[in-house]
Motif scaffolding. Structure first.
Motif, PDB file in Angstrom:
ATOM      1  N   ALA A  62      29.637  39.062  20.721  1.00 42.74           N
ATOM      2  CA  ALA A  62      30.411  39.016  19.475  1.00 42.74           C
ATOM      3  C   ALA A  62      29.837  37.973  18.520  1.00 42.74           C
ATOM      4  CB  ALA A  62      31.873  38.705  19.768  1.00 42.74           C
ATOM      5  N   HIS A  63      29.798  38.321  17.262  1.00 36.17           N
ATOM      6  CA  HIS A  63      29.463  37.353  16.217  1.00 36.17           C
ATOM      7  C   HIS A  63      30.749  36.623  15.822  1.00 36.17           C
ATOM      8  CE1 HIS A  63      25.335  38.731  15.352  1.00 36.17           C
ATOM      9  NE2 HIS A  63      25.791  39.943  15.673  1.00 36.17           N
ATOM     10  N   ILE A  64      30.734  35.291  15.913  1.00 36.18           N
ATOM     11  CA  ILE A  64      31.897  34.469  15.567  1.00 36.18           C
ATOM     12  C   ILE A  64      31.706  33.950  14.140  1.00 36.18           C
ATOM     13  CG2 ILE A  64      33.373  32.557  16.260  1.00 36.18           C
ATOM     14  CD1 ILE A  64      32.970  34.574  18.507  1.00 36.18           C
ATOM     15  N   PHE A  65      32.638  34.288  13.261  1.00 37.21           N
ATOM     16  CA  PHE A  65      32.583  33.796  11.886  1.00 37.21           C
ATOM     17  C   PHE A  65      33.761  32.860  11.643  1.00 37.21           C
ATOM     18  CE2 PHE A  65      30.043  37.618  11.657  1.00 37.21           C
ATOM     19  CZ  PHE A  65      28.984  37.224  10.837  1.00 37.21           C
ATOM     20  N   ILE A  66      33.443  31.646  11.161  1.00 42.40           N
ATOM     21  CA  ILE A  66      34.471  30.627  10.917  1.00 42.40           C
ATOM     22  C   ILE A  66      34.343  30.122   9.487  1.00 42.40           C
ATOM     23  CG2 ILE A  66      35.421  28.403  11.643  1.00 42.40           C
ATOM     24  CD1 ILE A  66      33.935  28.752  14.301  1.00 42.40           C
ATOM     25  N   ILE A  67      35.484  30.007   8.798  1.00 36.28           N
ATOM     26  CA  ILE A  67      35.494  29.250   7.547  1.00 36.28           C
ATOM     27  C   ILE A  67      36.358  28.003   7.747  1.00 36.28           C
ATOM     28  CG2 ILE A  67      35.056  31.166   5.959  1.00 36.28           C
ATOM     29  CD1 ILE A  67      38.101  31.200   5.387  1.00 36.28           C
ATOM     30  N   PRO A  68      35.912  26.860   7.236  1.00 40.69           N
ATOM     31  CA  PRO A  68      36.738  25.649   7.297  1.00 40.69           C
ATOM     32  C   PRO A  68      37.981  25.800   6.423  1.00 40.69           C
ATOM     33  CG  PRO A  68      34.422  25.123   6.878  1.00 40.69           C
ATOM     34  CD  PRO A  68      34.581  26.593   6.668  1.00 40.69           C
ATOM     35  N   GLY A  69      39.085  25.248   6.890  1.00 37.23           N
ATOM     36  CA  GLY A  69      40.321  25.256   6.122  1.00 37.23           C
ATOM     37  C   GLY A  69      40.646  23.873   5.594  1.00 37.23           C
ATOM     38  N   ASN A  70      41.844  23.698   5.086  1.00 35.70           N
ATOM     39  CA  ASN A  70      42.225  22.395   4.543  1.00 35.70           C
ATOM     40  C   ASN A  70      42.529  21.374   5.636  1.00 35.70           C
ATOM     41  OD1 ASN A  70      44.576  24.309   4.672  1.00 35.70           O
ATOM     42  ND2 ASN A  70      45.738  22.429   4.297  1.00 35.70           N
ATOM     43  N   HIS A  71      42.702  21.814   6.874  1.00 37.71           N
ATOM     44  CA  HIS A  71      42.890  20.880   7.994  1.00 37.71           C
ATOM     45  C   HIS A  71      41.590  20.602   8.747  1.00 37.71           C
ATOM     46  CE1 HIS A  71      47.375  20.358   8.372  1.00 37.71           C
ATOM     47  NE2 HIS A  71      47.302  21.332   7.475  1.00 37.71           N
TER      48      HIS A  71
END
Length: 388
Positions: A84-93
């Motif tokens: 699986a390709h894991i895609f993450i975007i940073p949030g405000n926390h």
């Protein structure tokens, strides 16, 4: 026909402090372990479902509390699903700041952090392009969606966004990356994976492509109900016709419940306890009682002589539920008709309050007057008033 399968989650908040549960009970640390277990469960779902993509739309962990061991745990789970390709975007926390683990950690080769200089990843083997709008700081008041341009229009295009959609932008409270659903729909995406708000929202704006799963594990008493992740698939033919199939999978280990318990007619603490127990049994939300966190507000009229000890009542449930907090909002069971006929100060005070209540149609004002009546009678009878 191009087709991909994905898991979409957001707002995991690993290592959240859970300060409202108290530092000396051990419950806060146990809830942090719950979050890790729920995250592990989500990765197991991705493995079982053979998801091509795992989309994590912000606030995976708490920047101000998370240590390297938690990041290592997360990364180990990612390594367990190498397909699986894991895609993450940073949030405000968990923003993409200078000392962020997103910048300074050797992530598994299947992990893609979408932020800063890396807002887009093209997967030619899956004919899919994934874009991300992540946080560069703890607050971001303008969404950078105008910077998003489709590079592969004939591919399946997915956008990850952490922010507020279709909110009243004139009110700046809790507005992070504010944007309208119509503006998002105009980007030409095939799916928009939203995060930030902890309640589930299906098909935001009615455009058939914007979804917010909410938090996979509830984090507070304002997060009642089911919590989980989306399992979805997107297929797209050569003419650009898209088919999106979505299902929701519950993942929450614990559940929160807010309960009003009317104790009118109870003349012993045992009977009050029985009322609370019955309310707990009726609010299990498909879980066991030991998994529940309950905020109980006692209401109604307490019989003369009944002294409610909230600490003692709470201790009666310490082995029955995971956590309970009890607030006493009861009033003494007083005969106001008899009090109004009294010749002394109590009678005069009661008559004056009832006269004012009869002159107002505002329900909130009437409730305040009634509360002042109870406090006034208590003060006249005991010479003091106890207010929580």
């Amino acid at each position: 026909m191009k087709r991909i399968k994905f898991l979409h989650c957001a707002d995991m908040h690993l290592d959240a402090p859970f300060t409202s549960l108290g530092a000396d009970t051990g419950k806060a640390s146990e809830r942090r372990r719950d979050l890790r277990q729920t995250f592990g469960k989500i990765m197991d779902i991705a493995k079982t479902e053979k998801a091509d993509l795992v989309l994590i739309s912000g606030d995976l962990y708490e920047h101000n509390y998370t240590g390297k061991s938690t990041i290592a745990y997360i990364n180990d789970k990612f390594r367990e699903i190498p397909h699986a390709h894991i895609f993450i975007i940073p949030g405000n926390h968990d923003p993409y700041v200078a000392n962020s683990f997103y910048r300074n950690y050797a992530w598994s080769s299947n992990v893609h952090i979408l932020c800063g200089d890396n807002p887009e990843v093209v997967l030619h083997d899956l004919k899919t392009c994934v874009y991300g709008i992540g946080f560069k700081d703890f607050r971001q008041e303008a969404a950078q969606i105008r910077d998003i341009k489709l590079s592969q229009k004939d591919y399946i295009n997915i956008l990850l966004l952490h922010g507020t959609v279709d909110m009243d932008f004139r009110q700046d409270n809790h507005l992070y990356n504010p944007v309208g659903s119509s503006e998002l729909a105009g980007l030409g995406m095939d799916y928009i994976a939203l995060g930030h708000f902890h309640g589930r929202s299906d098909d935001i704006g009615g455009h058939g492509l914007i979804y917010n799963p909410g938090s996979p594990e509830p984090l507070g008493f304002d997060e009642t109900g089911e919590h989980g992740v989306y399992i979805g698939s997107i297929s797209k033919d050569g003419d650009g016709h898209r088919c999106l199939d979505m299902s929701f999978r519950c993942t929450g280990k614990r559940y929160y419940a807010n309960m009003d318990v009317n104790i009118s007619g109870c003349d012993t603490e045992e009977k009050v306890e029985d009322r609370i127990r019955a309310a707990v049994e009726g609010n299990r939300c498909g879980h066991g009682e030991k998994d529940g966190l309950f905020h109980v507000t006692l209401k109604g009229y307490a019989k003369p002589g009944l002294k409610i000890d909230t600490r003692q009542l709470t201790s009666c449930f310490k082995d029955r539920v995971f956590f309970m907090k009890i607030k006493d909002n009861t009033a003494p069971d007083l005969d106001f008709d008899a009090i109004k006929r009294e010749p002394g100060l109590r009678g005069l005070f009661a008559r004056k309050i009832f006269q004012r209540m009869e002159k107002t149609e505002d329900q909130h004002q009437r409730e305040l007057l009634l509360k002042s009546l109870y406090y006034g009678i208590e003060a006249l009878d005991s010479g003091k008033v106890e207010i929580e």
